[in-house]
Design a protein around this motif. Structure first.
Motif, PDB file in Angstrom:
ATOM      1  N   GLU A  13       0.801  -1.226   0.000  1.00  0.00           N
ATOM      2  CA  GLU A  13       0.000   0.000   0.000  1.00  0.00           C
ATOM      3  C   GLU A  13       0.832   1.273   0.000  1.00  0.00           C
ATOM      4  OE1 GLU A  13      -3.152   0.734   2.877  1.00  0.00           O
ATOM      5  OE2 GLU A  13      -3.928  -1.252   2.411  1.00  0.00           O
ATOM      6  N   ALA A  14       2.003   1.250   0.607  1.00  0.00           N
ATOM      7  CA  ALA A  14       2.849   2.440   0.687  1.00  0.00           C
ATOM      8  C   ALA A  14       3.350   2.875  -0.689  1.00  0.00           C
ATOM      9  CB  ALA A  14       4.023   2.209   1.615  1.00  0.00           C
ATOM     10  N   ILE A  15       3.333   1.966  -1.660  1.00  0.00           N
ATOM     11  CA  ILE A  15       3.664   2.325  -3.049  1.00  0.00           C
ATOM     12  C   ILE A  15       2.344   2.674  -3.717  1.00  0.00           C
ATOM     13  CG2 ILE A  15       4.642   1.584  -5.251  1.00  0.00           C
ATOM     14  CD1 ILE A  15       6.733   1.643  -3.079  1.00  0.00           C
TER      15      ILE A  15
ATOM     16  N   GLY B 145       9.272  -6.641   5.109  1.00  0.00           N
ATOM     17  CA  GLY B 145       8.621  -7.075   6.334  1.00  0.00           C
ATOM     18  C   GLY B 145       7.701  -6.022   6.905  1.00  0.00           C
ATOM     19  N   LYS B 146       8.162  -4.787   6.946  1.00  0.00           N
ATOM     20  CA  LYS B 146       7.356  -3.686   7.498  1.00  0.00           C
ATOM     21  C   LYS B 146       6.127  -3.405   6.629  1.00  0.00           C
ATOM     22  CE  LYS B 146       7.383   1.211   8.430  1.00  0.00           C
ATOM     23  NZ  LYS B 146       7.751   2.436   7.817  1.00  0.00           N
ATOM     24  N   LEU B 147       6.344  -3.274   5.333  1.00  0.00           N
ATOM     25  CA  LEU B 147       5.257  -2.877   4.448  1.00  0.00           C
ATOM     26  C   LEU B 147       4.204  -3.971   4.296  1.00  0.00           C
ATOM     27  CD1 LEU B 147       7.307  -0.984   1.739  1.00  0.00           C
ATOM     28  CD2 LEU B 147       5.940  -0.012   3.594  1.00  0.00           C
ATOM     29  N   MET B 148       4.639  -5.217   4.213  1.00  0.00           N
ATOM     30  CA  MET B 148       3.671  -6.290   4.038  1.00  0.00           C
ATOM     31  C   MET B 148       2.907  -6.532   5.346  1.00  0.00           C
ATOM     32  SD  MET B 148       3.979  -6.494   0.948  1.00  0.00           S
ATOM     33  CE  MET B 148       2.895  -7.793   0.416  1.00  0.00           C
ATOM     34  N   LYS B 149       3.560  -6.291   6.482  1.00  0.00           N
ATOM     35  CA  LYS B 149       2.872  -6.410   7.777  1.00  0.00           C
ATOM     36  C   LYS B 149       1.791  -5.323   7.881  1.00  0.00           C
ATOM     37  CE  LYS B 149       4.773  -5.057  11.576  1.00  0.00           C
ATOM     38  NZ  LYS B 149       5.691  -4.890  12.681  1.00  0.00           N
ATOM     39  N   ASN B 150       2.126  -4.118   7.427  1.00  0.00           N
ATOM     40  CA  ASN B 150       1.156  -3.026   7.465  1.00  0.00           C
ATOM     41  C   ASN B 150       0.000  -3.246   6.509  1.00  0.00           C
ATOM     42  OD1 ASN B 150       2.722  -1.713   9.357  1.00  0.00           O
ATOM     43  ND2 ASN B 150       3.560  -0.213   7.943  1.00  0.00           N
ATOM     44  N   ALA B 151       0.221  -4.030   5.451  1.00  0.00           N
ATOM     45  CA  ALA B 151      -0.821  -4.284   4.469  1.00  0.00           C
ATOM     46  C   ALA B 151      -1.842  -5.306   4.970  1.00  0.00           C
ATOM     47  CB  ALA B 151      -0.197  -4.778   3.166  1.00  0.00           C
ATOM     48  N   SER B 152      -1.487  -6.098   6.003  1.00  0.00           N
ATOM     49  CA  SER B 152      -2.420  -7.126   6.480  1.00  0.00           C
ATOM     50  C   SER B 152      -3.477  -6.564   7.387  1.00  0.00           C
ATOM     51  CB  SER B 152      -1.733  -8.235   7.228  1.00  0.00           C
ATOM     52  OG  SER B 152      -0.387  -8.284   7.151  1.00  0.00           O
TER      53      SER B 152
ATOM     54  N   PRO C  87       6.073   8.779   1.765  1.00  0.00           N
ATOM     55  CA  PRO C  87       7.352   9.013   2.434  1.00  0.00           C
ATOM     56  C   PRO C  87       7.290   8.839   3.951  1.00  0.00           C
ATOM     57  CG  PRO C  87       6.419  11.096   1.721  1.00  0.00           C
ATOM     58  CD  PRO C  87       5.534  10.006   1.172  1.00  0.00           C
ATOM     59  N   GLU C  88       6.085   8.731   4.506  1.00  0.00           N
ATOM     60  CA  GLU C  88       5.969   8.466   5.936  1.00  0.00           C
ATOM     61  C   GLU C  88       6.108   6.974   6.232  1.00  0.00           C
ATOM     62  OE1 GLU C  88       3.197  10.589   8.183  1.00  0.00           O
ATOM     63  OE2 GLU C  88       3.476  12.419   7.037  1.00  0.00           O
ATOM     64  N   GLU C  89       5.855   6.155   5.226  1.00  0.00           N
ATOM     65  CA  GLU C  89       5.986   4.704   5.366  1.00  0.00           C
ATOM     66  C   GLU C  89       7.347   4.206   4.879  1.00  0.00           C
ATOM     67  OE1 GLU C  89       3.842   2.302   6.580  1.00  0.00           O
ATOM     68  OE2 GLU C  89       2.590   3.924   7.300  1.00  0.00           O
ATOM     69  N   ILE C  90       7.861   4.870   3.852  1.00  0.00           N
ATOM     70  CA  ILE C  90       9.141   4.476   3.259  1.00  0.00           C
ATOM     71  C   ILE C  90      10.066   5.680   3.291  1.00  0.00           C
ATOM     72  CG2 ILE C  90      10.311   3.637   1.186  1.00  0.00           C
ATOM     73  CD1 ILE C  90       7.628   2.477   0.283  1.00  0.00           C
ATOM     74  N   SER C  91      11.185   5.544   3.948  1.00  0.00           N
ATOM     75  CA  SER C  91      12.141   6.634   4.046  1.00  0.00           C
ATOM     76  C   SER C  91      12.734   6.952   2.671  1.00  0.00           C
ATOM     77  CB  SER C  91      13.258   6.235   5.008  1.00  0.00           C
ATOM     78  OG  SER C  91      14.374   7.068   4.842  1.00  0.00           O
TER      79      SER C  91
END
Length: 105
Positions: free
Chosen positions: A49-51, A98-105, A69-73
């Motif tokens: 989702e961050a993309i 790991g971070k982004l896919m965890k946030n997507a669940s 940019p708040e999710e991905i530096s």
């Protein structure tokens, strides 16, 4: 674009423009001689989702990636594309995924 493929494609990529939230990456015409690399550029199956969007422009030989940019530096994005340390890149990809896919669940 599949994050796991970025390290494999690094020799073909160069950041053309980057502001937090949007990066334009130019790719070498040599990528056209590597069908697997070209396919990886067009792959959008693993975008978290961050993309927000990833667009490939073959005539301009570029990819524009819009991201949160708040999710991905922004610094991590540049390090992925222009950094020299492959082990560091692999760790960044693992951490981001790991971070982004965890946030997507």
């Amino acid at each position: 674009m599949n994050f796991h493929k970025i390290v494999e494609l690094e020799k073909y990529l160069d950041v053309a423009h980057h502001i937090p939230g949007r990066i334009r990456v130019k790719f070498s015409p040599l990528i056209l001689t590597r069908p697997a690399a070209l396919a990886a550029m067009k792959e959008h199956t693993e975008l978290p989702e961050a993309i927000k969007e990833a667009r490939v422009n073959m005539s301009a030989r570029s990819v524009v990636i819009e991201y949160d940019p708040e999710e991905i530096s922004p610094e991590l994005i540049e390090e992925l594309i222009q950094g020299k340390d492959k082990e560091n890149k692999a760790q960044i990809i693992s951490d981001l995924y790991g971070k982004l896919m965890k946030n997507a669940s």
